[in-house]
Write an enzyme that holds these catalytic residues in place. Sequence first.
Site, PDB file in Angstrom:
ATOM      1  N   PRO A 129      31.606  41.965  36.251  1.00  0.00           N
ATOM      2  CA  PRO A 129      31.875  40.943  37.995  1.00  0.00           C
ATOM      3  C   PRO A 129      31.724  40.528  38.400  1.00  0.00           C
ATOM      4  CG  PRO A 129      30.794  43.666  36.941  1.00  0.00           C
ATOM      5  CD  PRO A 129      30.736  43.111  36.204  1.00  0.00           C
ATOM      6  N   ILE A 158      38.376  46.363  32.784  1.00  0.00           N
ATOM      7  CA  ILE A 158      39.076  46.704  31.406  1.00  0.00           C
ATOM      8  C   ILE A 158      40.334  47.508  31.009  1.00  0.00           C
ATOM      9  CG2 ILE A 158      37.732  47.738  29.125  1.00  0.00           C
ATOM     10  CD1 ILE A 158      35.837  45.468  30.986  1.00  0.00           C
ATOM     11  N   GLU A 242      45.718  37.208  20.783  1.00  0.00           N
ATOM     12  CA  GLU A 242      45.493  38.488  21.954  1.00  0.00           C
ATOM     13  C   GLU A 242      46.215  37.124  22.958  1.00  0.00           C
ATOM     14  OE1 GLU A 242      43.218  39.432  26.113  1.00  0.00           O
ATOM     15  OE2 GLU A 242      41.995  38.538  24.567  1.00  0.00           O
ATOM     16  N   ARG A 268      77.891  43.192  40.041  1.00  0.00           N
ATOM     17  CA  ARG A 268      77.964  42.505  41.928  1.00  0.00           C
ATOM     18  C   ARG A 268      78.598  41.781  42.230  1.00  0.00           C
ATOM     19  NH1 ARG A 268      76.345  45.613  46.680  1.00  0.00           N
ATOM     20  NH2 ARG A 268      75.437  43.916  47.700  1.00  0.00           N
TER      21      ARG A 268
END
Length: 379
Positions: A129, A158, A242, A268
């Site tokens: 924290p 987490i 990571e 479109r």
Amino acid sequence: MTIVDTPERRQLRELTRAFVTKEVLPYLDGWERAGEVPRSLHETAAKVGLLGVGFSEAVGGSGGDLLDSIVVTEEIIRSGGSSGLVAALFTHGIALPHMVAAGNADLVDRYVRPTLAGTMIGALAITEPDGGSDVAGIRTCAVRDGDHYVVNGSKTYITSGIRADFVTTAACTDFPGSGSLILLVIEKGTPGFTVGRRLEKLGWHCSDTAELSFSDVRVPVANRIGPEDTGFLTIMQQFSAERLSLATQAYATAQRCVDLAVRWCRDRSTFGRPLAGRQLIRHRLAEMHTRAEAARAYVHEVAERVAAGQPVVTEVAMAKNVAVAACADVVDRALQLHGGFGYLRDAEVERHYRDARILGIGGGTTEIMNDIIAKGMGL
């Protein structure tokens, strides 16, 4: 043909695309609203051979390396999945490598193999924290008491913390903030280990996120990963993979949003002709495509160097920042091109817009990456 575009990796892309089409796309919106993906998805991904990609067969994986993992991540998003899905389904990509690298056969048998088989879910608990990106300042402590450690402290943000059966947890062994760290595998259900509230987030809705607390939690010394006080180095050694995963999620999200925007602008029509018929729109799409492809090329180059064992910490930080910046720009432009529809939950681009914001925060913020880059420049 590039190193990530071999015949084997093209087959891996096809396998991933088929998995996403059959097992993900019909249910992803429901998982987003439920706040998590089902445990059964892990088992399904394991059975088709995707969950264990990047882990050797010796530890229960499917083989392959970092580049194969990047191919799977990229194709999940390009096929209509999301970075939130990647975070939820492949959390073991940050929870297991420390155990595999340490080579502890007992931990491999108890946690790595079942997780790669899809029968267990693991999480990584580092952030606190009041700690943020300051890994050395971790205050959760583990005090040795005979054959156990007594753990006290808390963790937050987490990923997969709600569903996880075990948590690879960083704790200090000296005074709080000492930097003397260990990694412990702490099982859910251990007395004193509490999984707190489910954290509601801007994006990554299908990826559950939790607060964890530890109050006199007794963890066997046998659950320690590696020797005493090697946790900090172990954590640092796994950051490159990571960060490259997050960089991959970023450029792949950008590429997917280019695809979505091109499709939308062709279909479109306004004032009597398709949006793609206007030079301004075509140029904007060209700029988006160029930026996404440039980020992809650089991330692949750096990933190849990491896979070859080169020490490229600075380049990894640059790759993450380049991909995140490209993603933020491209996703914003893609939503703008979708107009009012892009702002609705029914629009896939809306999910990518929300999900993209975490990519410059997770795995080390953009500012932390810049600090690493500056140090690499000798500043």
